[in-house]
Scaffold this motif. Structure first.
Motif, PDB file in Angstrom:
ATOM      1  N   TYR A 159      -2.729   3.225  -8.541  1.00  4.64           N
ATOM      2  CA  TYR A 159      -1.975   4.966  -8.471  1.00  4.64           C
ATOM      3  C   TYR A 159      -3.710   5.960  -8.409  1.00  4.64           C
ATOM      4  N   THR A 160      -4.466   4.972  -7.785  1.00  2.00           N
ATOM      5  CA  THR A 160      -5.907   5.680  -7.310  1.00  2.00           C
ATOM      6  C   THR A 160      -5.098   5.019  -5.955  1.00  2.00           C
ATOM      7  N   VAL A 161      -5.267   4.244  -5.679  1.00  2.00           N
ATOM      8  CA  VAL A 161      -4.790   3.751  -3.854  1.00  2.00           C
ATOM      9  C   VAL A 161      -3.549   4.221  -3.270  1.00  2.00           C
ATOM     10  N   TRP A 162      -2.337   4.217  -3.529  1.00  3.70           N
ATOM     11  CA  TRP A 162      -0.905   5.120  -3.291  1.00  3.70           C
ATOM     12  C   TRP A 162      -1.460   5.804  -2.847  1.00  3.70           C
ATOM     13  N   ALA A 163      -1.759   6.349  -3.963  1.00  2.00           N
ATOM     14  CA  ALA A 163      -2.117   8.051  -4.095  1.00  2.00           C
ATOM     15  C   ALA A 163      -2.690   8.593  -3.204  1.00  2.00           C
ATOM     16  N   ALA A 164      -3.752   7.879  -2.145  1.00  2.49           N
ATOM     17  CA  ALA A 164      -4.684   7.878  -1.449  1.00  2.49           C
ATOM     18  C   ALA A 164      -3.581   7.557   0.302  1.00  2.49           C
ATOM     19  N   LEU A 165      -3.073   6.530  -0.635  1.00  3.69           N
ATOM     20  CA  LEU A 165      -2.116   6.399   0.839  1.00  3.69           C
ATOM     21  C   LEU A 165      -1.494   7.168   1.727  1.00  3.69           C
ATOM     22  N   ARG A 166      -1.037   8.053   0.350  1.00  5.67           N
ATOM     23  CA  ARG A 166       0.349   8.917   0.379  1.00  5.67           C
ATOM     24  C   ARG A 166      -0.293   9.905   1.174  1.00  5.67           C
ATOM     25  N   ARG A 167      -1.306  10.616   0.969  1.00  5.36           N
ATOM     26  CA  ARG A 167      -2.155  11.795   1.081  1.00  5.36           C
ATOM     27  C   ARG A 167      -2.577  11.567   2.701  1.00  5.36           C
ATOM     28  N   ALA A 168      -3.464  10.343   2.849  1.00  6.77           N
ATOM     29  CA  ALA A 168      -3.246  10.862   4.267  1.00  6.77           C
ATOM     30  C   ALA A 168      -2.335  10.449   5.294  1.00  6.77           C
ATOM     31  N   ALA A 169      -0.942  10.571   4.504  1.00  3.49           N
ATOM     32  CA  ALA A 169       0.181   9.970   5.620  1.00  3.49           C
ATOM     33  C   ALA A 169       0.410   9.543   7.083  1.00  3.49           C
ATOM     34  N   PRO A 170      -0.059   8.533   7.438  1.00  9.40           N
ATOM     35  CA  PRO A 170      -0.434   7.288   8.160  1.00  9.40           C
ATOM     36  C   PRO A 170       1.122   7.480   9.365  1.00  9.40           C
ATOM     37  N   LYS A 171       1.254   7.210  10.167  1.00 10.55           N
ATOM     38  CA  LYS A 171       2.178   7.059  10.949  1.00 10.55           C
ATOM     39  C   LYS A 171       2.928   5.799  10.877  1.00 10.55           C
ATOM     40  N   PRO A 172       4.187   5.578  11.024  1.00 11.37           N
ATOM     41  CA  PRO A 172       4.635   4.409  10.973  1.00 11.37           C
ATOM     42  C   PRO A 172       3.904   3.196  11.248  1.00 11.37           C
ATOM     43  N   ASP A 173       3.557   3.165  12.842  1.00 11.34           N
ATOM     44  CA  ASP A 173       3.140   2.928  12.936  1.00 11.34           C
ATOM     45  C   ASP A 173       1.234   1.923  13.352  1.00 11.34           C
ATOM     46  N   ALA A 174       1.118   3.200  12.060  1.00  6.31           N
ATOM     47  CA  ALA A 174      -0.623   2.946  11.890  1.00  6.31           C
ATOM     48  C   ALA A 174      -0.927   1.841  11.116  1.00  6.31           C
ATOM     49  N   ARG A 175      -3.063   1.590  11.767  1.00  4.25           N
ATOM     50  CA  ARG A 175      -3.571   0.229  10.832  1.00  4.25           C
ATOM     51  C   ARG A 175      -4.087   0.918  10.056  1.00  4.25           C
ATOM     52  N   VAL A 176      -4.138   0.540   9.177  1.00  6.11           N
ATOM     53  CA  VAL A 176      -4.467   0.496   7.723  1.00  6.11           C
ATOM     54  C   VAL A 176      -5.650   0.183   7.597  1.00  6.11           C
ATOM     55  N   ALA A 177      -6.982   0.106   7.483  1.00  3.55           N
ATOM     56  CA  ALA A 177      -7.887  -1.152   6.824  1.00  3.55           C
ATOM     57  C   ALA A 177      -8.128  -0.061   4.895  1.00  3.55           C
ATOM     58  N   ILE A 178      -8.627  -1.185   4.688  1.00  2.25           N
ATOM     59  CA  ILE A 178      -8.966  -1.174   3.100  1.00  2.25           C
ATOM     60  C   ILE A 178     -10.549  -1.539   3.136  1.00  2.25           C
ATOM     61  N   LEU A 179     -11.528  -1.345   2.663  1.00  2.00           N
ATOM     62  CA  LEU A 179     -12.895  -1.015   2.098  1.00  2.00           C
ATOM     63  C   LEU A 179     -12.616  -1.718   1.309  1.00  2.00           C
ATOM     64  N   GLY A 180     -13.363  -2.683   0.869  1.00  2.00           N
ATOM     65  CA  GLY A 180     -13.842  -3.301  -0.295  1.00  2.00           C
ATOM     66  C   GLY A 180     -12.197  -4.064  -0.861  1.00  2.00           C
ATOM     67  N   ILE A 181     -13.183  -5.265  -1.289  1.00  2.00           N
ATOM     68  CA  ILE A 181     -11.587  -6.145  -1.729  1.00  2.00           C
ATOM     69  C   ILE A 181     -12.057  -6.256  -3.530  1.00  2.00           C
ATOM     70  N   GLY A 182     -11.921  -5.206  -4.521  1.00  2.00           N
ATOM     71  CA  GLY A 182     -12.604  -4.972  -5.605  1.00  2.00           C
ATOM     72  C   GLY A 182     -10.955  -5.173  -6.550  1.00  2.00           C
ATOM     73  N   GLY A 183     -10.767  -4.840  -7.628  1.00  2.00           N
ATOM     74  CA  GLY A 183      -9.959  -4.256  -8.706  1.00  2.00           C
ATOM     75  C   GLY A 183      -9.190  -3.208  -7.506  1.00  2.00           C
ATOM     76  N   VAL A 184      -9.697  -2.174  -6.891  1.00  2.00           N
ATOM     77  CA  VAL A 184      -9.173  -0.927  -7.027  1.00  2.00           C
ATOM     78  C   VAL A 184      -8.240  -1.603  -4.956  1.00  2.00           C
ATOM     79  N   GLY A 185      -9.326  -2.214  -4.121  1.00  2.00           N
ATOM     80  CA  GLY A 185      -8.907  -2.877  -3.016  1.00  2.00           C
ATOM     81  C   GLY A 185      -7.688  -3.743  -3.093  1.00  2.00           C
ATOM     82  N   HIS A 186      -8.066  -4.460  -3.572  1.00  2.00           N
ATOM     83  CA  HIS A 186      -7.368  -6.008  -3.549  1.00  2.00           C
ATOM     84  C   HIS A 186      -5.496  -5.274  -4.133  1.00  2.00           C
ATOM     85  N   LEU A 187      -5.319  -4.304  -4.381  1.00  2.00           N
ATOM     86  CA  LEU A 187      -3.857  -3.044  -4.123  1.00  2.00           C
ATOM     87  C   LEU A 187      -3.820  -2.277  -3.770  1.00  2.00           C
TER      88      LEU A 187
END
Length: 339
Positions: A159-187
């Protein structure tokens, strides 16, 4: 008096104990949920350690509980016996304070701004137990086919990470970076890839590079300079509690880019480079679940198999072992307790 098993935190920094406690009964507009699984969250550790304090010990934590409705109280209309539900952290606002009069959707923003909210596993007993009584509006229906063990971490971490992505509202061709590959980041890597974005994983851990690629990352870098050299990011989701890594990673955010904060830390200092923020028109966005429809979306994405939480599953008898593995960073990546 009927009893059940619950994982009780008896005192600050004390071992978690599986105890017999009274079985709750559903009151008006409440449902009784037979818990099948409950995830462990780092917020649980902060409360068990006394870093966050909302009520006295002893207490039963857990805001990632999922299970089946086995009884309903008077006046319940939205749930019925047999429903499979999740129990996110915000169960019910007070409905009377200035914030509530504005009629906001339930979210962690509600939890932090309502004058007297009911918060599952925070100021009332939570999902680390065989049964929980909760307001019907404080539950969410689970989609068919999602295993309880996968639904549990989705109720908070997903919920945390998906809601954050939706809140950021990237454009369809956006480049998205995930900082930290842990319990939230791997999702986060998986959700961003499922949404169709170009995904860059940012991690200082060399042993996670291959894993990040397996999760769907198009590329993996170690720091902000490498992120910039790899093409940068329009949106960066900061999932780690280590804020200094996010400050460094700002070097790789593209002009007009967005940094979305969701990592919780005992050290809440976040120094921002003012010149870079201004000259590149960066945006810094705080994100805290935001709205329950995003949880429903996240659960559906997991249910259809596009995202698969990496979990260590423990029986209730080993709840303290699971908690200690959380404390020492020994989970890959979410701990789930079955009841």
């Amino acid at each position: 008096m009927q009893e059940m098993k619950a994982a009780v935190v008896p005192a600050v920094n004390a071992p978690w104990e599986l105890r017999d406690v009274p079985l709750p009964s559903p009151g008006p507009h409440q449902v009784l949920v037979r818990i099948h699984a409950c995830g462990l969250c780092y917020t649980d550790a902060l409360m068990a350690q006394g870093v966050l304090s909302y009520r006295p010990f002893p207490m039963v934590l857990g805001h990632e509980g999922v299970g089946e409705v086995v009884a309903v109280g008077d006046g319940v209309t939205a749930r019925k016996v047999g429903d499979r539900v999740g129990l996110p952290i915000t169960q019910k606002p007070c409905g009377r304070c200035e914030f509530c009069r504005e009629r906001h959707p339930y979210s962690f923003v509600t939890a932090n701004n309502c004058a007297n909210p009911i918060l599952t596993g925070v100021n009332v007993d939570g999902g680390q137990a065989e049964y929980v009584a909760a307001d019907e509006e404080g539950t969410i229906l689970l989609p068919d086919g999602i295993p309880y063990e996968y639904a549990a971490p989705t109720v908070c971490a997903g919920y945390t990470v998906w809601a954050a992505l939706r809140r950021a509202a990237p454009k369809p061709d956006a480049r998205v970076a995930i900082l930290g590959i842990g319990g939230v980041g791997h999702l986060g890597v998986q959700f961003a890839k499922a949404a169709g974005y170009h995904v860059t994983a940012v991690t200082h851990s060399p042993d996670k590079h291959d894993l990040a690629r397996e999760l769907g990352a198009d590329q993996v870098v170690s720091n902000g300079d490498e992120l910039k050299a790899a093409g940068g990011a329009d949106v960066m989701l900061h999932t780690s509690p280590h804020h200094e890594t996010a400050v460094d990673a700002l070097k790789g955010i593209r002009p007009w880019g967005k940094l979305v904060l969701m990592g919780i830390s005992a050290n809440d200092t976040f120094p921002l480079p003012a010149l870079a923020m201004t000259s590149h028109s960066f945006q810094v966005i705080g994100s805290a679940h935001n709205s329950p429809e995003y949880l429903a979306e996240a659960l559906n994405i997991v249910a259809r198999g596009d995202v698969k939480p990496m979990i260590d599953v423990f029986p209730k008898e080993k709840v303290d072992e699971a908690y200690n593995r959380l404390l020492h960073g020994q989970l890959r990546f979410r701990g789930v307790i079955t009841y």
